[in-house]
Enzyme design. Structure first.
Site, PDB file in Angstrom:
ATOM      1  CE  LYS A 205      41.205 -39.586  31.706  1.00 35.93           C
ATOM      2  NZ  LYS A 205      40.415 -40.224  32.794  1.00 35.93           N
TER       3      LYS A 205
ATOM      4  CD  GLU B 178      36.119 -29.401  45.357  1.00 35.71           C
ATOM      5  OE1 GLU B 178      37.194 -29.960  45.049  1.00 35.71           O
ATOM      6  OE2 GLU B 178      35.347 -28.925  44.514  1.00 35.71           O
TER       7      GLU B 178
ATOM      8  CG  PHE C 241      32.626 -37.828  39.484  1.00 33.82           C
ATOM      9  CD1 PHE C 241      31.316 -37.647  39.909  1.00 33.82           C
ATOM     10  CD2 PHE C 241      33.641 -37.365  40.315  1.00 33.82           C
ATOM     11  CE1 PHE C 241      31.025 -37.026  41.115  1.00 33.82           C
ATOM     12  CE2 PHE C 241      33.367 -36.741  41.521  1.00 33.82           C
ATOM     13  CZ  PHE C 241      32.051 -36.572  41.913  1.00 33.82           C
TER      14      PHE C 241
ATOM     15  CB  CYS D 127      32.905 -26.786  40.152  1.00 35.41           C
ATOM     16  SG  CYS D 127      32.157 -26.074  38.705  1.00 35.41           S
TER      17      CYS D 127
ATOM     18  CB  SER E 245      40.641 -32.545  42.220  1.00 31.49           C
ATOM     19  OG  SER E 245      41.686 -33.294  41.611  1.00 31.49           O
TER      20      SER E 245
END
Ligand code: NAD
Length: 480
Positions: free
Chosen positions: A178, A378, A154, A286, A231
């Site tokens: 996707k 995280e 996202f 990230c 993730s």
């Protein structure tokens, strides 16, 4: 929910150059800015993936027959459209993802950079040729794989598709995207503009959905390669599933990025860089710094990071996190760290219940120990943990003790220390006096350990290896 009342129309799949929805389950797209639905999206099934594969296979015949120069040239009008529509695209990124308008513009700008790189591929993807003494000619060239797919998260709904599709299609593949079901509007804009730019139908397709679509992409025998960004838990799963279906897979996962601050770091510069990088995109990057490892006395830097971070005001220059679940998860991380004995020196939880949206202010947690959850997991929010150590060797040990291997940085004026860190940290991307050690489409992007499963990187020259196979030819024209 009545779709007519939504600000934006329902997002549909894009297959063979047409937007069409199939599948029965429709979910709302919720804006993190205010928690209200702005659109909706249908969750597709494996049969929709089949349709996209058929369209992509059909397009592959003529698309792969074009020269790489012709394919690159077809992207030129797309780049112009991105430039012309930057403002509208940025506004829609903001609506569904929540990031500030400047950050959203940056996302479009970086996408343009990716297109620019793809347009240069004809200069980079050269074959090899050698003639042996007996006259035999040996030639090696790069050929596309066929139909390939990418699954994205996202946090950069517009940029991350560009990490994969521009190079993949320029190299001759046909592509299925996707998107994250949380942010499907921006990927649909890509399809609209590619159509307007004249990219042939079926070269780029979108199938919206969640696990069922991901599984179908991994399993489909006519899909040759899958890239994933998200993730680590899902990256691991996708890598295992796609490779057990005998296809290429590159799966980028989560991260826990460490910043080593030495006592000789320039306080003003280091603090500005660190606070900006932890707060931009609400820490949902990230590459965002997550742990500051203070070596010796770094009081001045820490004080200035706190001062600068406090200037990021939720709703003004700091966007919300993606969902109320994400916000609750981050708040729990902070609360647990506090209970475990860490000290909150800037508390982003304060006052957040009084504003609409999934906001959480910049948070700095001092006296964190490496064993605490907040030091290991995280967080993916504007939260910085501080761990204190006595020497650079201990700092490097903490970086290398992480299960993630995305990025790390060191702030110092001592080139020997910088060299020691660069040489010894086990992260795939490392910076000296820079928090975000990856800025450019020219270079490869990708982590190590739990941050990346598979060979190759997703951007730059390394992606050429990902999206092509080598064709080797031996020719002997000798006469009797
Ligand atoms: P996510 O892993 O939840 O979702 C990523 C994609 O996987 C989405 O398209 C989602 O629909 C799909 N998915 C989710 N659960 C699934 C399941 N059980 N089975 C199959 N598919 C599933 O990630 P997210 O929350 O969208 O994004 C945040 C994560 O992405 C963070 O961990 C962040 O570090 C990571 N990320 C990594 C990079 C990188 O380059 N390494 C870049 C951006 C984001």
């Amino acid at each position: 929910m009545n779709a007519k009342k939504m600000k934006f129309k329902k997002v549909e799949n894009y297959i063979a150059g047409k937007f069409n929805y199939s599948g029965n389950k429709v979910i709302d797209v919720i804006s993190p800015l205010n928690g209200r639905p702005v659109s909706s999206v249908g969750l597709s099934s494996a049969s929709d993936v089949d349709k996209a594969v058929v369209a992509a296979q059909k397009a592959f015949v003529s698309w792969s027959a074009l020269s790489i120069k012709e394919r690159a040239k077809k992207l030129y009008p797309y780049k112009v459209l991105l430039e012309n529509h930057m403002e509208d695209l940025a506004k829609q990124i903001r609506e569904e993802n929540g990031k500030t308008i400047e950050e959203a513009r940056g996302e479009v700008g970086k996408s343009i950079d990716m297109v620019r790189y793809a347009c240069s591929l004809p200069h980079i993807v050269r074959g090899k040729f050698i003639r042996e003494e007996d006259g035999t000619e040996y030639r090696v060239e790069r050929r596309p794989l066929g139909v390939v797919a990418s699954i994205i998260p996202f946090n950069f709904p517009f940029l991350l598709p560009h990490y994969s599709f521009v190079n993949a299609i320029t190299l001759g593949n046909c592509f299925i995207l996707k998107p994250s079901k949380q942010v499907p509007m921006s990927p649909a804009n890509i399809a609209l503009l590619l159509k307007e730019a004249g990219i042939p139908d079926g070269v780029f397709n979108i199938v919206n959905g969640d696990k069922e679509v991901v599984d179908a992409l991994c399993d489909h025998p006519q899909i040759e390669a899958v890239s994933f960004i998200g993730s680590s838990k899902v990256a691991r799963y996708v890598y295992r599933r796609a490779t057990s279906a005998y296809k290429r897979c590159l799966a980028l996962g989560g991260s826990k990025n460490h910043i080593i601050v030495m006592p000789d770091a320039q306080p003003k510069y280091a603090a500005e860089n660190i606070s900006k990088s932890m707060c931009e995109c609400a820490g949902q990057r990230c590459l965002a710094p997550s742990v500051l490892i203070a070596v010796g006395n770094c009081k001045k830097v820490i004080e200035l990071v706190k001062v600068n971070a406090a200037k990021f005001i939720p709703g003004k220059n700091l966007g919300p996190v993606i969902s109320s679940d994400a916000k609750n998860r981050i708040v729990k991380f902070i609360g647990d760290a506090e209970k475990a004995g860490a000290k909150i020196i800037l508390d982003g939880r304060k006052g957040m219940d009084r504003i609409e949206g999934n906001y959480i202010g910049p948070t700095i947690i001092d006296k964190v120990l490496p064993v605490m959850e907040i030091a290991k997991e995280e967080v993916f929010g504007p939260v910085l943990s501080i761990i204190h150590v006595d020497d650079v060797e201990s700092a490097i040990k903490i970086v290398n003790g992480s299960s993630y291997g995305n990025a790390s940085s060191v702030f110092t004026q001592n080139s020997f220390i910088a060299g020691q860190v660069l040489e010894n940290v086990d992260t795939a991307m490392t910076g000296v006096n820079i928090c975000i050690p990856s800025q450019n489409s020219l270079y490869s992007f990708g982590g190590s350990k739990q941050s990346k499963f598979g060979a190759c990187d997703i951007t730059g020259e390394s992606s050429i290896e990902l999206w092509t196979r080598l064709k080797k030819t031996y020719i002997n024209f000798q006469k009797d």
